[in-house]
Design an enzyme around this catalytic site. Structure first.
Site, mmCIF file in Angstrom:
data_model
loop_
_atom_site.group_PDB
_atom_site.id
_atom_site.type_symbol
_atom_site.label_atom_id
_atom_site.label_comp_id
_atom_site.label_asym_id
_atom_site.label_seq_id
_atom_site.Cartn_x
_atom_site.Cartn_y
_atom_site.Cartn_z
ATOM 1 N N CYS A 71 0.847 -1.188 0.000
ATOM 2 C CA CYS A 71 0.000 0.000 0.000
ATOM 3 C C CYS A 71 0.887 1.244 0.000
ATOM 4 C CB CYS A 71 -0.894 -0.038 1.238
ATOM 5 S SG CYS A 71 -1.664 1.518 1.662
ATOM 6 N N GLU A 72 0.642 2.137 -0.937
ATOM 7 C CA GLU A 72 1.466 3.337 -1.021
ATOM 8 C C GLU A 72 1.198 4.325 0.116
ATOM 9 O OE1 GLU A 72 -0.883 6.221 -4.153
ATOM 10 O OE2 GLU A 72 0.441 4.707 -4.979
ATOM 11 N N HIS A 73 0.115 4.136 0.838
ATOM 12 C CA HIS A 73 -0.205 5.050 1.937
ATOM 13 C C HIS A 73 0.461 4.665 3.251
ATOM 14 C CE1 HIS A 73 -4.050 5.727 -0.548
ATOM 15 N NE2 HIS A 73 -3.144 6.618 -0.869
ATOM 16 N N HIS A 74 0.634 3.357 3.490
ATOM 17 C CA HIS A 74 1.165 2.901 4.774
ATOM 18 C C HIS A 74 2.380 1.979 4.647
ATOM 19 C CE1 HIS A 74 -3.198 3.697 5.397
ATOM 20 N NE2 HIS A 74 -2.704 4.397 6.409
ATOM 21 N N GLN A 112 -5.086 -0.437 -4.694
ATOM 22 C CA GLN A 112 -5.734 -1.514 -5.435
ATOM 23 C C GLN A 112 -6.439 -1.009 -6.689
ATOM 24 O OE1 GLN A 112 -8.028 -4.281 -3.107
ATOM 25 N NE2 GLN A 112 -9.302 -4.827 -4.840
ATOM 26 N N HIS A 140 -6.338 -6.009 2.927
ATOM 27 C CA HIS A 140 -5.392 -4.923 3.167
ATOM 28 C C HIS A 140 -4.964 -4.911 4.627
ATOM 29 C CE1 HIS A 140 -6.044 -2.692 -0.703
ATOM 30 N NE2 HIS A 140 -7.034 -3.560 -0.721
ATOM 31 N N CYS A 142 -3.401 -2.656 6.084
ATOM 32 C CA CYS A 142 -3.620 -1.341 6.692
ATOM 33 C C CYS A 142 -5.018 -1.242 7.293
ATOM 34 C CB CYS A 142 -3.379 -0.226 5.678
ATOM 35 S SG CYS A 142 -4.357 -0.319 4.176
#
Length: 180
Positions: A71-74, A112, A140, A142
């Protein structure tokens, strides 16, 4: 990168000099090199290695392609299955190239929704089929390990192109074939 990982260990309250962590920066570096190796690959190069002429105009489907991404956020993993179908337009691609296509994009920092669209668009642009359908079912970390902590949740995304958008019968056939 090793120095960054060493500093990260210090910031979270660990001692990077303790026995179990001495080689952690090196191991994490190698891990991220592998997990992000998709940046070094071009999807069209993979697909173009195995395009063949055909008279077939029926759906080609490869389902349950396992994948793992970050995940590019976490920077936490998400993983699941990808289902890819296309309707040939004079050309087919070697079946093993579809899972390889998934890997190119999955081995990048992702969301995703973007992963689904990138797979679909790359196949549509390179093979020029009558249509492409891609669906991803994923879990996920996250959402499961932190944040909302919903362990059994799954996220489903799809990307439809060409005849899969315009022809309801073809779209329904795809969705009926990917059901467990």
């Amino acid at each position: 990168m090793r120095e960054l990982i060493k500093n990260l260990l210090i910031q979270i309250g660990e001692n990077p000099n303790r026995e179990g962590l001495l080689k952690t920066p090196e191991r994490v570096e190698k891990s991220y090199e592998f997990l992000c190796s998709g940046y070094k690959q071009k999807p069209e190069d993979i697909l173009k290695k195995a395009i063949f002429n055909t008279d077939n105009n029926e759906m080609v489907l490869v389902k349950d392609i396992d994948f793992y991404s970050l995940c590019e956020h976490h920077l936490l993993p998400f993983f699941g299955k990808v289902h890819i179908a296309y309707i040939p337009n004079g050309k087919v691609v070697g079946l093993s190239k579809l899972p390889r296509l998934v890997e190119v994009f999955a081995r990048r920092l992702q969301i995703q929704e973007q992963l689904c669209e990138q797979i679909s668009q790359a196949l549509f642009d390179t093979l020029k089929p009558k249509g492409v359908a891609v669906t991803i079912e994923a879990q996920h970390m996250c959402m499961q390990m932190r944040g909302i902590q919903k362990v059994n949740s799954k996220t489903i995304t799809s990307s439809l192109k060409g005849i899969f958008l315009s022809d309801e019968r073809t779209r329904k056939e795809f969705y009926s074939l990917i059901k467990d």
